[in-house]
Design a protein around this motif. Structure first.
Motif, PDB file in Angstrom:
ATOM      1  N   LYS A  87       0.863  -1.184   0.000  1.00 26.63           N
ATOM      2  CA  LYS A  87       0.000   0.000   0.000  1.00 26.63           C
ATOM      3  C   LYS A  87       0.904   1.240   0.000  1.00 26.63           C
ATOM      4  N   LYS A 102     -11.371  -1.770  -5.718  1.00 26.79           N
ATOM      5  CA  LYS A 102     -11.670  -3.169  -5.393  1.00 26.79           C
ATOM      6  C   LYS A 102     -13.113  -3.316  -4.946  1.00 26.79           C
ATOM      7  N   GLU A 103     -13.469  -4.504  -4.425  1.00 24.07           N
ATOM      8  CA  GLU A 103     -14.891  -4.772  -4.183  1.00 24.07           C
ATOM      9  C   GLU A 103     -15.524  -3.731  -3.259  1.00 24.07           C
ATOM     10  N   TYR A 104     -14.786  -3.272  -2.236  1.00 20.96           N
ATOM     11  CA  TYR A 104     -15.436  -2.378  -1.289  1.00 20.96           C
ATOM     12  C   TYR A 104     -14.760  -1.029  -1.071  1.00 20.96           C
ATOM     13  N   ASP A 126      -2.336 -14.092  -4.248  1.00 21.09           N
ATOM     14  CA  ASP A 126      -3.171 -13.372  -3.281  1.00 21.09           C
ATOM     15  C   ASP A 126      -4.213 -14.334  -2.731  1.00 21.09           C
ATOM     16  N   ASP A 127      -4.933 -13.887  -1.701  1.00 18.45           N
ATOM     17  CA  ASP A 127      -5.911 -14.807  -1.099  1.00 18.45           C
ATOM     18  C   ASP A 127      -7.179 -14.918  -1.937  1.00 18.45           C
ATOM     19  N   ALA A 130     -11.711 -10.983  -6.180  1.00 17.43           N
ATOM     20  CA  ALA A 130     -13.098 -10.488  -6.098  1.00 17.43           C
ATOM     21  C   ALA A 130     -13.400  -9.757  -7.404  1.00 17.43           C
ATOM     22  N   THR A 131     -13.267  -8.420  -7.446  1.00 11.00           N
ATOM     23  CA  THR A 131     -13.516  -7.705  -8.712  1.00 11.00           C
ATOM     24  C   THR A 131     -12.323  -7.774  -9.659  1.00 11.00           C
ATOM     25  N   GLY A 132     -11.157  -8.109  -9.112  1.00 12.50           N
ATOM     26  CA  GLY A 132      -9.941  -8.166  -9.935  1.00 12.50           C
ATOM     27  C   GLY A 132      -9.166  -6.858  -9.958  1.00 12.50           C
ATOM     28  N   THR A 134      -7.506  -5.324  -7.647  1.00 14.02           N
ATOM     29  CA  THR A 134      -6.218  -5.478  -6.953  1.00 14.02           C
ATOM     30  C   THR A 134      -5.217  -6.219  -7.835  1.00 14.02           C
TER      31      THR A 134
HETATM   32  O1  LIG Z   1     -10.429  -8.389  -6.445  1.00 15.00           O
HETATM   33  P1  LIG Z   1     -10.614  -7.169  -5.581  1.00 15.00           P
HETATM   34  O2  LIG Z   1     -12.009  -6.615  -5.614  1.00 15.00           O
HETATM   35  O3  LIG Z   1      -9.609  -6.128  -5.899  1.00 15.00           O
HETATM   36  O4  LIG Z   1     -10.432  -7.591  -4.071  1.00 15.00           O
HETATM   37  C1  LIG Z   1      -9.482  -8.536  -3.634  1.00 15.00           C
HETATM   38  C2  LIG Z   1      -8.554  -7.944  -2.640  1.00 15.00           C
HETATM   39  O5  LIG Z   1      -9.280  -7.465  -1.492  1.00 15.00           O
HETATM   40  C3  LIG Z   1      -8.632  -7.926  -0.324  1.00 15.00           C
HETATM   41  O6  LIG Z   1      -7.604  -7.048   0.051  1.00 15.00           O
HETATM   42  P2  LIG Z   1      -7.830  -5.771   0.964  1.00 15.00           P
HETATM   43  O7  LIG Z   1      -7.026  -4.679   0.367  1.00 15.00           O
HETATM   44  O8  LIG Z   1      -9.268  -5.531   1.205  1.00 15.00           O
HETATM   45  O9  LIG Z   1      -7.309  -6.195   2.375  1.00 15.00           O
HETATM   46  P3  LIG Z   1      -5.958  -6.682   3.016  1.00 15.00           P
HETATM   47  O10 LIG Z   1      -5.096  -5.468   3.107  1.00 15.00           O
HETATM   48  O11 LIG Z   1      -6.435  -7.236   4.307  1.00 15.00           O
HETATM   49  O12 LIG Z   1      -5.360  -7.761   2.131  1.00 15.00           O
HETATM   50  C4  LIG Z   1      -8.051  -9.262  -0.736  1.00 15.00           C
HETATM   51  O13 LIG Z   1      -7.008  -9.667   0.143  1.00 15.00           O
HETATM   52  C5  LIG Z   1      -7.568  -8.993  -2.135  1.00 15.00           C
HETATM   53  O14 LIG Z   1      -6.254  -8.455  -2.145  1.00 15.00           O
END
Ligand SMILES: O=P(O)(O)OC[C@H]1O[C@H](OP(=O)(O)OP(=O)(O)O)[C@H](O)[C@@H]1O
Ligand SMILES: Nc1ncnc2[nH]cnc12
Length: 188
Positions: A87, A102-104, A126-127, A130-132, A134
């Motif tokens: 970040k 991203k998603e939220y 990554d874990d 979601a929307t892609g 990230t």
């Molecule tokens: O496909 P997307 O919509 O982009 O979302 C996926 C991302 O959202 C979460 O990260 P997040 O930044 O929310 O949290 P974290 O810092 O806990 O990993 C998750 O770990 C992915 O990196």
């Protein structure tokens, strides 16, 4: 990975409705790391998947924050470098940066300019897909540094968001099925 292993890992996932915002069903992967057996299955399965799907991987790129929980262990097991995508305002020295949605929420990501060499062969970890947003941001950073993106590996994918259609590179996940590169893409 055996069906029992998949089942075991899935049994460790927890769901939280309306977190961090109303309407989001949050998938929590943290219970995997409370159980050494689950963590070991996770790493062994990811090593097998990556060895089967990609050749001559130089670098595992992990995405802050949850990607950091297992990408370094995975890189060590594969004998690859680990490089973080972070970040903003966290990395010293010269960086490349991109903003993404991203998603939220919206956010931005950075990489150190000297963290990969041009042409290095990279798999992004990554874990959750979601929307892609990230994953695409990570791809853009790798492109800016002239890395060779081989593909993405996730633990799981929120299929209903159809992010797979947005990602060009081959995309795999451990826990809810696999698919190959989109037809007509340079990876197909
Ligand atoms: O496909 P997307 O919509 O982009 O979302 C996926 C991302 O959202 C979460 O990260 P997040 O930044 O929310 O949290 P974290 O810092 O806990 O990993 C998750 O770990 C992915 O990196
Ligand atoms: N639904 C979700 N659960 C956990 N992490 C996420 N990242 C983006 N969407 C998510």
């Amino acid at each position: 990975m055996s069906a029992n292993d998949i089942q075991y890992l899935r049994s460790k996932l927890a769901q939280y409705p309306d977190f961090p915002k109303k309407g989001i069903l949050f998938e929590d992967i943290l219970p995997i790391f409370r159980d050494p057996k689950a963590f070991q299955i996770l790493i062994d399965s990811l090593v097998s998947l990556i060895k089967e799907k990609f050749e001559n991987v130089d670098v595992i790129v992990g995405l802050e924050a949850r990607g950091f929980l297992f990408a370094p262990t995975l890189a060590l097991a594969l004998g690859c470098s680990f490089v973080p995508v972070r970040k903003p305002s966290k990395l010293p020295g010269e960086v490349v940066e991109v903003s993404y949605k991203k998603e939220y929420e919206t956010d931005s990501f950075a990489m150190q300019k000297d963290s990969i060499k041009p042409g290095q062969r990279i798999v992004v970890i990554d874990d959750i897909l979601a929307t892609g947003g990230t994953a695409l941001a990570a791809d853009q950073l790798i492109e800016k540094l002239d890395g060779k993106l081989l593909g993405h590996v996730f633990l799981m994918e929120l299929d209903f968001l159809k992010a797979r259609d947005r990602l060009q590179a081959p995309t795999y996940n451990l826990l809810n099925g696999q698919a190959e590169a989109p037809e007509g893409s340079e990876w197909a």
